[in-house]
Design a protein around this motif. Sequence first.
Motif, PDB file in Angstrom:
ATOM      1  N   GLY A   1      40.242  54.379 110.619  1.00  0.00           N
ATOM      2  CA  GLY A   1      41.324  54.906 109.568  1.00  0.00           C
ATOM      3  C   GLY A   1      41.689  56.330 109.969  1.00  0.00           C
ATOM      4  N   GLU A   2      42.072  56.491 111.414  1.00  0.00           N
ATOM      5  CA  GLU A   2      42.458  57.872 111.783  1.00  0.00           C
ATOM      6  C   GLU A   2      43.376  57.740 112.957  1.00  0.00           C
ATOM      7  OE1 GLU A   2      41.464  60.795 110.944  1.00  0.00           O
ATOM      8  OE2 GLU A   2      42.737  61.871 112.412  1.00  0.00           O
ATOM      9  N   GLU A   3      44.664  58.238 112.853  1.00  0.00           N
ATOM     10  CA  GLU A   3      45.734  58.139 113.724  1.00  0.00           C
ATOM     11  C   GLU A   3      45.554  59.297 114.662  1.00  0.00           C
ATOM     12  OE1 GLU A   3      47.346  56.434 115.573  1.00  0.00           O
ATOM     13  OE2 GLU A   3      49.361  56.008 114.428  1.00  0.00           O
ATOM     14  N   MET A   4      44.530  59.170 115.648  1.00  0.00           N
ATOM     15  CA  MET A   4      44.103  60.193 116.551  1.00  0.00           C
ATOM     16  C   MET A   4      45.175  60.289 117.422  1.00  0.00           C
ATOM     17  SD  MET A   4      40.391  60.735 118.128  1.00  0.00           S
ATOM     18  CE  MET A   4      39.721  62.106 118.764  1.00  0.00           C
ATOM     19  N   GLY A   5      45.923  59.188 117.868  1.00  0.00           N
ATOM     20  CA  GLY A   5      46.849  59.375 118.936  1.00  0.00           C
ATOM     21  C   GLY A   5      48.195  59.997 118.574  1.00  0.00           C
ATOM     22  N   LEU A   6      48.360  60.258 117.249  1.00  0.00           N
ATOM     23  CA  LEU A   6      49.467  61.194 116.797  1.00  0.00           C
ATOM     24  C   LEU A   6      49.148  62.512 116.340  1.00  0.00           C
ATOM     25  CD1 LEU A   6      51.825  58.706 114.932  1.00  0.00           C
ATOM     26  CD2 LEU A   6      52.321  60.257 117.021  1.00  0.00           C
ATOM     27  N   VAL A   7      47.945  62.509 115.556  1.00  0.00           N
ATOM     28  CA  VAL A   7      47.587  63.764 114.855  1.00  0.00           C
ATOM     29  C   VAL A   7      46.767  64.851 115.668  1.00  0.00           C
ATOM     30  CG1 VAL A   7      48.025  62.476 112.567  1.00  0.00           C
ATOM     31  CG2 VAL A   7      45.527  62.992 113.747  1.00  0.00           C
ATOM     32  N   ASP A   8      46.151  64.467 116.669  1.00  0.00           N
ATOM     33  CA  ASP A   8      45.475  65.400 117.513  1.00  0.00           C
ATOM     34  C   ASP A   8      46.599  66.135 118.053  1.00  0.00           C
ATOM     35  OD1 ASP A   8      43.649  66.894 118.817  1.00  0.00           O
ATOM     36  OD2 ASP A   8      42.524  65.132 119.649  1.00  0.00           O
ATOM     37  N   SER A   9      46.243  67.260 118.688  1.00  0.00           N
ATOM     38  CA  SER A   9      47.091  68.358 119.129  1.00  0.00           C
ATOM     39  C   SER A   9      47.113  67.810 120.795  1.00  0.00           C
ATOM     40  CB  SER A   9      46.608  69.784 119.453  1.00  0.00           C
ATOM     41  OG  SER A   9      45.237  69.966 119.922  1.00  0.00           O
ATOM     42  N   ASN A  10      48.236  68.237 121.448  1.00  0.00           N
ATOM     43  CA  ASN A  10      48.405  67.768 122.891  1.00  0.00           C
ATOM     44  C   ASN A  10      48.294  66.215 123.023  1.00  0.00           C
ATOM     45  OD1 ASN A  10      48.747  68.086 125.738  1.00  0.00           O
ATOM     46  ND2 ASN A  10      47.166  69.124 126.082  1.00  0.00           N
ATOM     47  N   ILE A  11      48.936  65.383 122.230  1.00  0.00           N
ATOM     48  CA  ILE A  11      48.510  64.077 122.432  1.00  0.00           C
ATOM     49  C   ILE A  11      48.856  63.406 123.683  1.00  0.00           C
ATOM     50  CG2 ILE A  11      48.768  63.461 119.896  1.00  0.00           C
ATOM     51  CD1 ILE A  11      51.650  62.729 120.215  1.00  0.00           C
ATOM     52  N   ASN A  12      49.792  63.936 124.518  1.00  0.00           N
ATOM     53  CA  ASN A  12      49.803  63.258 125.757  1.00  0.00           C
ATOM     54  C   ASN A  12      48.392  63.226 126.767  1.00  0.00           C
ATOM     55  OD1 ASN A  12      52.696  62.646 125.706  1.00  0.00           O
ATOM     56  ND2 ASN A  12      53.082  64.997 126.384  1.00  0.00           N
ATOM     57  N   TYR A  13      47.699  64.387 126.587  1.00  0.00           N
ATOM     58  CA  TYR A  13      46.347  64.413 126.860  1.00  0.00           C
ATOM     59  C   TYR A  13      45.361  63.569 126.364  1.00  0.00           C
ATOM     60  CZ  TYR A  13      41.737  66.815 127.452  1.00  0.00           C
ATOM     61  OH  TYR A  13      40.342  67.153 127.557  1.00  0.00           O
ATOM     62  N   VAL A  14      45.586  63.250 124.939  1.00  0.00           N
ATOM     63  CA  VAL A  14      44.584  62.488 124.406  1.00  0.00           C
ATOM     64  C   VAL A  14      44.993  61.022 124.672  1.00  0.00           C
ATOM     65  CG1 VAL A  14      44.031  61.690 121.826  1.00  0.00           C
ATOM     66  CG2 VAL A  14      44.445  64.033 122.426  1.00  0.00           C
ATOM     67  N   HIS A  15      46.222  60.706 125.032  1.00  0.00           N
ATOM     68  CA  HIS A  15      46.267  59.255 125.038  1.00  0.00           C
ATOM     69  C   HIS A  15      46.165  58.817 126.753  1.00  0.00           C
ATOM     70  CE1 HIS A  15      50.206  59.314 122.675  1.00  0.00           C
ATOM     71  NE2 HIS A  15      49.232  58.977 121.771  1.00  0.00           N
ATOM     72  N   GLU A  16      45.874  59.872 127.395  1.00  0.00           N
ATOM     73  CA  GLU A  16      45.480  59.800 129.149  1.00  0.00           C
ATOM     74  C   GLU A  16      43.814  59.400 128.648  1.00  0.00           C
ATOM     75  OE1 GLU A  16      46.373  63.046 131.504  1.00  0.00           O
ATOM     76  OE2 GLU A  16      48.458  62.708 130.996  1.00  0.00           O
ATOM     77  N   ALA A  17      43.391  60.195 127.799  1.00  0.00           N
ATOM     78  CA  ALA A  17      41.681  59.804 127.534  1.00  0.00           C
ATOM     79  C   ALA A  17      41.501  58.492 126.962  1.00  0.00           C
ATOM     80  CB  ALA A  17      41.199  60.950 126.717  1.00  0.00           C
TER      81      ALA A  17
END
Length: 689
Positions: free
Chosen positions: A403-419
């Motif tokens: 229940g968390e859309e981390m792939g959109l709401v975290d900051s700097n999402i390009n970096y998060v997607h790579e993770a």
Amino acid sequence: ATMREDRIQKTKTVCTYCGVGCSFEVWTKGREILKVQPQENAPVNGISTCIKGKFGWDFVNSEERLTKPLIRKGDTFYEATWDEALSLMAEKFQAIKEKEGADALGFISSSKCSNEENYLFQKLARSIFETNNIDNCSRYCQTPASAGLMRTVGIGGDSGTIEDIASADLVVVVGANPSESHPVLATRVKRAQKLRDQKLLVADLRKNELADRADLHIHPKPGSDLVWLSAVTKYILDKGWEDKTFLMERVNNVEKFKESLEKFTLDYAEEMSGLSKDTLIKVAEMIHESKGTCILWAMGVTQHLGGTDTSTAICNLLLVTGNFGKPGAGGFPLRGHNNVQGASDFGTMPNWLPGYEPVENDEVRSRYEQAWGTKIPKHPGLNNHQIVEAITDERVKGMYLFGEEMGLVDSNINYVHEAFEKLEFFVVQDIFFSKTAQYADVVLPAAPSLEKEGTFTNTERRIQRFHQVFEPLGDCKPDWEIFRDFANKLGANWNYTHPSDIMEEVSKLAPIFAGVSYEHLEGWDSQIWPVKPSGESTPLLYTDKFKFLDGKARLFPVDWTPPQEFGEEFDLHLNNGRLLEQFHEGNMTDRSEGIHRIVPGPWLEVSKELAEERNIETGALVRLTSPYGKVKIRVLVTERVTGKELYLPMNTVDNEKAVNKLTSSYYDKDTHTPNYKEAQVKMELLEQF
Ligand code: SF4
């Protein structure tokens, strides 16, 4: 249709959107939602709701709902049975734990889900997998506010209730936009202004709706709130306007604190915050003249390099003026999600067990270890920011997120997607196939609040029950059932049959919930924590003691951290926030027809001055570029923003317009909350309208 389906059912529920916690009846026939009917005896809202609470429910019957567990096969997913999915998860997570250690796993919890679900999830992480690597989305928003309160008064929650806000003499709103983010609460303020001549002071970059109605709207330079707050506090002390008895009897560290304010003169504040000395004096006078002041704040304060320090400065100001522990006064961080308060309260944090007891404390841990019959690691875990970092450098290999859309709401999402792409095994549990789910190995179909039982805790620390309206769609299950079944798959013996069993366990373990029980939460009844064993609530905190050993509050010296530097190329400041009609990334509201039709997507607010200078008109398409990414978006020229300050609502499911492509990976130094509000960009015109 059967007889039963022909009947209209009326079920009490609690809103699934913002932290105000409105409750109302949902009228249904079969799976059709006929209407939302507020009731006079709803404790928070009475007969009011906002557009989200009233019309934001169609998502429950959306054709895009997940209805079966999915397992990845190459680039696609196949539908699986629960048994297959849970077995695979058990095998993979256990293998990672055995090979890499327990701390190679990360758990991300949901502030949209119930208290009971959050409790079970942290129990799963801590007792079954033996890691404290667990966190929730308050890390993205409100942790600095809680930390500021804990430093000064001891409890990370609103110090009173919405009644106190409504009955204050003066309401100060800093970096928040209640008219759009907490609409029913804003209505209470507007009513108090009209009926009781309540005074209103708004500090915000943007002339939002409350700022428009305020007795005074101040517009400090971005990221300078700590400066003007400290200067006003100093001025009040210099004038001898402080609450002397209160400071003497109830507050520690007064002299040291006074010394720490030395540099915050009116001259310094004028230069750094851009507010004139007259304005600063006016603010001090308004607070001095008021018998009771409530300060409300949100992400405009917290999402900065010094978010915790600014929250602390707010609490310091309230302490100096004696505005804690009495009705109609206090500190009120406004919680965003419906259950952002509850998720933290019930222990989905790397350093706290439920009820804000430190995991490092041996007595606390052993209480849980005895009850659970397992060991809990002593060292605090990683927060969600650190989990992403740890995935990047391959210390964390497996993650379970619900229940968390981390792939959109975290900051700097390009970096998060790579993770995400680096994860060896990733489980995402949601009601929709979210952006985050695209990176998952297993996707589990969960049930939204209308399809289960449980409790939410609103911004006032008020615990309220919501009831099941529908059967879970397809093979969906309530999140708590999924955690229970998964734990049992791993050899546990969790025999909860209803969320009330979970609450009963919590009430025995966490002192602040000692008297919480489902019997006390029948009908429209609610309880506000801390709840005594007798069941008695505590709506107003600190009436006789602050939450420290000697019962006294602490003035806490803080210094100013100027906002992040971006370099001259990025010449425009980019602010972000919410829209009234949409909620968050929009996964639910954007799938509710009634809402999507009114507000189909976000736009970029550009000031008249800037539009003229750059020859840009409403409707033009522009590209925003920051050092972290690019976004294409249409322009709305407006007087709400001024000069070189832009505003882009965060509410979108469209990756191409997501503001978090532009935000950085820098964060509040004390809590690791990203500095979303410090973005700088350049803007290019792509096409006139
Ligand atoms: Fe729901 Fe918040 Fe609107 Fe109330 S104010 S109806 S809780 S979104």
